[in-house]
Design a protein around this motif. Structure first.
Motif, mmCIF file in Angstrom:
data_model
loop_
_atom_site.group_PDB
_atom_site.id
_atom_site.type_symbol
_atom_site.label_atom_id
_atom_site.label_comp_id
_atom_site.label_asym_id
_atom_site.label_seq_id
_atom_site.Cartn_x
_atom_site.Cartn_y
_atom_site.Cartn_z
ATOM 1 N N ASN A 116 0.855 -1.184 0.000
ATOM 2 C CA ASN A 116 0.000 0.000 0.000
ATOM 3 C C ASN A 116 0.895 1.239 0.000
ATOM 4 O O ASN A 116 1.478 1.586 1.025
ATOM 5 N N PRO A 117 1.036 1.929 -1.139
ATOM 6 C CA PRO A 117 1.949 3.078 -1.194
ATOM 7 C C PRO A 117 1.442 4.303 -0.442
ATOM 8 O O PRO A 117 2.198 5.248 -0.242
ATOM 9 N N TYR A 118 0.185 4.298 -0.041
ATOM 10 C CA TYR A 118 -0.383 5.477 0.619
ATOM 11 C C TYR A 118 0.019 5.547 2.086
ATOM 12 O O TYR A 118 0.515 6.569 2.554
ATOM 13 N N ASN A 119 -0.240 4.475 2.844
ATOM 14 C CA ASN A 119 0.102 4.515 4.266
ATOM 15 C C ASN A 119 0.858 3.278 4.739
ATOM 16 O O ASN A 119 1.135 3.151 5.927
ATOM 17 N N GLY A 120 1.185 2.383 3.822
ATOM 18 C CA GLY A 120 1.997 1.220 4.167
ATOM 19 C C GLY A 120 1.230 0.024 4.684
ATOM 20 O O GLY A 120 1.783 -1.080 4.757
ATOM 21 N N ILE A 121 -0.044 0.185 5.068
ATOM 22 C CA ILE A 121 -0.805 -0.940 5.619
ATOM 23 C C ILE A 121 -1.260 -1.827 4.461
ATOM 24 O O ILE A 121 -2.030 -1.399 3.607
ATOM 25 N N ALA A 122 -0.803 -3.053 4.446
ATOM 26 C CA ALA A 122 -0.942 -3.913 3.276
ATOM 27 C C ALA A 122 -2.357 -4.448 3.091
ATOM 28 O O ALA A 122 -3.112 -4.620 4.058
ATOM 29 N N GLY A 123 -2.695 -4.713 1.842
ATOM 30 C CA GLY A 123 -3.816 -5.571 1.521
ATOM 31 C C GLY A 123 -3.309 -7.001 1.451
ATOM 32 O O GLY A 123 -2.164 -7.286 1.821
ATOM 33 N N PHE A 124 -4.142 -7.902 0.957
ATOM 34 C CA PHE A 124 -3.699 -9.295 0.924
ATOM 35 C C PHE A 124 -4.380 -10.054 -0.201
ATOM 36 O O PHE A 124 -5.437 -9.659 -0.704
ATOM 37 N N THR A 125 -3.757 -11.161 -0.574
ATOM 38 C CA THR A 125 -4.236 -12.020 -1.658
ATOM 39 C C THR A 125 -4.446 -13.424 -1.131
ATOM 40 O O THR A 125 -3.619 -13.941 -0.370
ATOM 41 N N CYS A 126 -5.552 -14.058 -1.545
ATOM 42 C CA CYS A 126 -5.837 -15.446 -1.185
ATOM 43 C C CYS A 126 -6.128 -16.241 -2.451
ATOM 44 O O CYS A 126 -6.763 -15.740 -3.380
ATOM 45 N N ASP A 127 -5.683 -17.487 -2.457
ATOM 46 C CA ASP A 127 -5.910 -18.383 -3.584
ATOM 47 C C ASP A 127 -7.035 -19.347 -3.265
ATOM 48 O O ASP A 127 -7.074 -19.940 -2.171
ATOM 49 N N GLY A 128 -7.948 -19.525 -4.227
ATOM 50 C CA GLY A 128 -9.004 -20.515 -4.084
ATOM 51 C C GLY A 128 -8.540 -21.888 -4.544
ATOM 52 O O GLY A 128 -7.474 -22.022 -5.166
ATOM 53 N N PRO A 129 -9.328 -22.916 -4.296
ATOM 54 C CA PRO A 129 -8.910 -24.287 -4.611
ATOM 55 C C PRO A 129 -8.927 -24.630 -6.093
ATOM 56 O O PRO A 129 -8.302 -25.606 -6.499
ATOM 57 N N ASN A 130 -9.629 -23.835 -6.910
ATOM 58 C CA ASN A 130 -9.786 -24.184 -8.321
ATOM 59 C C ASN A 130 -9.108 -23.204 -9.276
ATOM 60 O O ASN A 130 -9.375 -23.222 -10.471
ATOM 61 N N GLY A 131 -8.275 -22.347 -8.743
ATOM 62 C CA GLY A 131 -7.555 -21.419 -9.601
ATOM 63 C C GLY A 131 -7.946 -19.967 -9.443
ATOM 64 O O GLY A 131 -7.316 -19.091 -10.041
#
Length: 276
Positions: free
Chosen positions: A144-159
């Motif tokens: 997050n370039p604005y305030n540094g607090i990150a987002g996140f990514t999750c992967d599902g079971p089918n792609g």
């Protein structure tokens, strides 16, 4: 290069559904994708209801080969449910992410310095902020370039891959651009689209329907669209009739449509070509 996945958008927040705030994400995501030769397949708006969010994320995470951006609800107040719903949808625990919590702590330290007060890591406010770094197990961070607090990514079971970012456009949009440019760039240009249309005066959609069906049948991958208007400030009552689809396929379908309209004696106005 494999074919592109299905791109989707989830916008979270009671304030959107109540009309208190107007969504800006939809048009921006369409713009960001189009600039890279990609397109949005679907969008959905959801309120701050954890059960409904969980059900929606279960469905999305089960999709095959989808890339979905989820905007909103990843904060640490009682009306933020997206982190918890994501974990429940995946059947995973919510766990402290050391890197994410370090970024939250660094932001809190910056805020303390700006206010000219000592940073107290044990203060209840700072402990509460650390909840923004409690994420579904296995989540990967989005900077997050604005305030540094990150987002996140999750992967599902089918792609499926779901990228969770804040609801604030000033944060969400550069984060989404980073995702696109860092992990989706091998698909850029693969969905380059074109629309070619013409304004028709005095035409009737019912009479044009057989022609529209024939064009679609004879040009697989191309869709015909009809947009009627009854009070346009320039053209008055008219129909915008055209074809849209992969840029390489549209010209032949357009020529057939245009020739057929001319053969029918339709009164044609301006043409428009849109590349996306």
């Amino acid at each position: 290069m494999s074919s592109p996945p299905e791109f989707g958008l989830l916008v979270i927040g009671d304030e959107i559904l109540s009309g208190k705030r107007t969504d800006k994400h939809f048009s921006k995501i369409v713009e960001l994708l189009a600039a890279r030769g990609l397109e949005l397949a679907w969008a959905q708006y959801l309120g701050d209801d954890r059960a409904r969010l969980t059900a929606a994320l279960e469905r999305v995470l089960a999709l095959p080969r989808a890339v979905v951006f989820c905007c909103g609800g990843i904060g640490a107040t009682p009306d933020d449910h997206t982190r918890q719903a994501a974990a429940a949808a995946l059947g995973r625990a919510l766990v402290p992410n050391e890197e994410a919590q370090a970024l939250v702590r660094a932001h809190a330290e910056r805020m303390a310095r700006e206010r000219g007060v000592p940073f107290d890591p044990a203060h209840p406010d700072n402990l509460q902020r650390l909840q923004m770094g409690v994420l579904p197990a296995g989540a990967r961070l989005i900077p997050n370039p604005y305030n540094g607090i990150a987002g996140f990514t999750c992967d599902g079971p089918n792609g499926a891959v779901v990228h969770f970012v804040p609801g604030f456009p000033v944060m969400a949009w550069p984060m989404i651009e980073w995702v696109l440019d860092s992990s989706c760039n091998h698909w850029f240009g693969a969905q380059a689209q074109r629309e070619h249309s013409v304004v028709l005066y005095g035409a009737m959609e019912a009479a044009l329907t057989p022609l529209m069906e024939r064009i679609e049948a004879e040009h697989p991958g191309v869709r015909v669209f009809s947009l009627p208007s009854v009070d346009h400030p320039v053209h008055g009552r008219h129909i915008e009739l055209g074809v849209k689809g992969p840029a390489a396929l549209v010209p032949a379908a357009w020529r057939q449509l245009h020739d057929a309209l001319r053969g029918r004696g339709e009164k044609m106005g301006p043409e428009q070509v849109r590349d996306r």
